[in-house]
Design an enzyme around this catalytic site. Sequence first.
Site, mmCIF file in Angstrom:
data_model
loop_
_atom_site.group_PDB
_atom_site.id
_atom_site.type_symbol
_atom_site.label_atom_id
_atom_site.label_comp_id
_atom_site.label_asym_id
_atom_site.label_seq_id
_atom_site.Cartn_x
_atom_site.Cartn_y
_atom_site.Cartn_z
ATOM 1 N N LYS A 54 0.839 -1.206 0.000
ATOM 2 C CA LYS A 54 0.000 0.000 0.000
ATOM 3 C C LYS A 54 0.865 1.243 0.000
ATOM 4 O O LYS A 54 1.901 1.301 0.652
ATOM 5 C CB LYS A 54 -0.917 -0.014 1.226
ATOM 6 C CG LYS A 54 -1.934 -1.145 1.175
ATOM 7 C CD LYS A 54 -2.789 -1.170 2.415
ATOM 8 C CE LYS A 54 -3.806 -2.307 2.330
ATOM 9 N NZ LYS A 54 -4.624 -2.425 3.534
ATOM 10 N N HIS A 64 -7.617 -13.430 2.820
ATOM 11 C CA HIS A 64 -7.038 -12.738 3.972
ATOM 12 C C HIS A 64 -6.811 -13.683 5.148
ATOM 13 O O HIS A 64 -5.950 -13.435 5.996
ATOM 14 C CB HIS A 64 -7.948 -11.585 4.394
ATOM 15 C CG HIS A 64 -7.199 -10.346 4.762
ATOM 16 N ND1 HIS A 64 -6.396 -9.658 3.875
ATOM 17 C CD2 HIS A 64 -7.112 -9.668 5.933
ATOM 18 C CE1 HIS A 64 -5.869 -8.608 4.478
ATOM 19 N NE2 HIS A 64 -6.276 -8.602 5.732
ATOM 20 N N ARG A 93 -3.299 -14.856 5.194
ATOM 21 C CA ARG A 93 -2.401 -13.834 5.757
ATOM 22 C C ARG A 93 -2.439 -13.882 7.282
ATOM 23 O O ARG A 93 -1.399 -13.832 7.941
ATOM 24 C CB ARG A 93 -2.834 -12.463 5.233
ATOM 25 C CG ARG A 93 -2.043 -11.262 5.717
ATOM 26 C CD ARG A 93 -2.473 -10.050 4.906
ATOM 27 N NE ARG A 93 -2.124 -8.783 5.502
ATOM 28 C CZ ARG A 93 -0.956 -8.175 5.378
ATOM 29 N NH1 ARG A 93 0.008 -8.757 4.688
ATOM 30 N NH2 ARG A 93 -0.720 -7.006 5.927
#
Length: 299
Positions: free
Chosen positions: A170, A241, A244
């Site tokens: 990001k 996710h 992760r």
Amino acid sequence: MLVDNAIDNYLYYIKVIENKSLATIESYSNDLKKYNQYLSDNNIVNIEDVDNYIIQDFLSNQQDKLSKRSISHLFTSVNNLHRYLYLNYNIPNKIAALKLKSSCLSLPVYLNSNQINQILSSFDINNAKEFFNRLLIELLYVTGIRVSELCNLQLKQLNLSHKQIRVIGKGNKERVVLINNETTENITYYLNNIRPIFNKKNNNTALLINNLGNQVNRQYVFTLIKAKQKELNIEINISPHSLRHSFATNMLENDSDLRSVQQLLGHSDISTTQIYTHLQDKKLVEAYNKLSRAKKKEI
């Protein structure tokens, strides 16, 4: 109905018909911009294609950035949007039954090592497409990268001789993640034996190209993981996710320090990484209670 139109219609409704305050409208608008961007990233164009799994994955993705209170507000904004669409356009509200539990916000969903092995061993590695799909899940778990980071990987970001991948996160922030020997070998096999066959356009610089010759996208990975959840009867609701979260949990369970995990995950603030210590605290309490019950039996 197009997602853009659905959101525009709702914002017009709360502004003109419900006469909400400017602050409320701006707050809802900011939330729905996040929602719209997520749906766009996952190639969801029509609002009718949204279901509760997509909503849950969207909220899970926000845990890296937002507070528990902000996620709760986000859920309210999205829920109100879909309620409006149901009442005014008869678009089925597939998230009406979805309840946002506080525990879901504080403790991420993750898979244990047995569940990870169950998923990875379910692929037929002699089949090129199956090998490729397995590699996607393996990379998410072994590196802890976000699904968007996975899909955007380019060949030039690989450094297999040092077992490293340079990730663009990001805000275009770069970080280096590590891969083990097995994953390095699997990537090498894919590059030598599968990617040349899949790369029909012959000019694609993306690392991960599916059997149709296209760079893999988030929707492809999301659909793959949901299919595996259904196939293997995994009871918890998993998403890209979740892998992760599983990576981070596994690191801490194996005595990695929080700062190292923060670096590998690409968190700008260590307070975001600290959510995983709650998982350890929960396991400690469970172990203590189990020990206490055993001692009572001895007495």
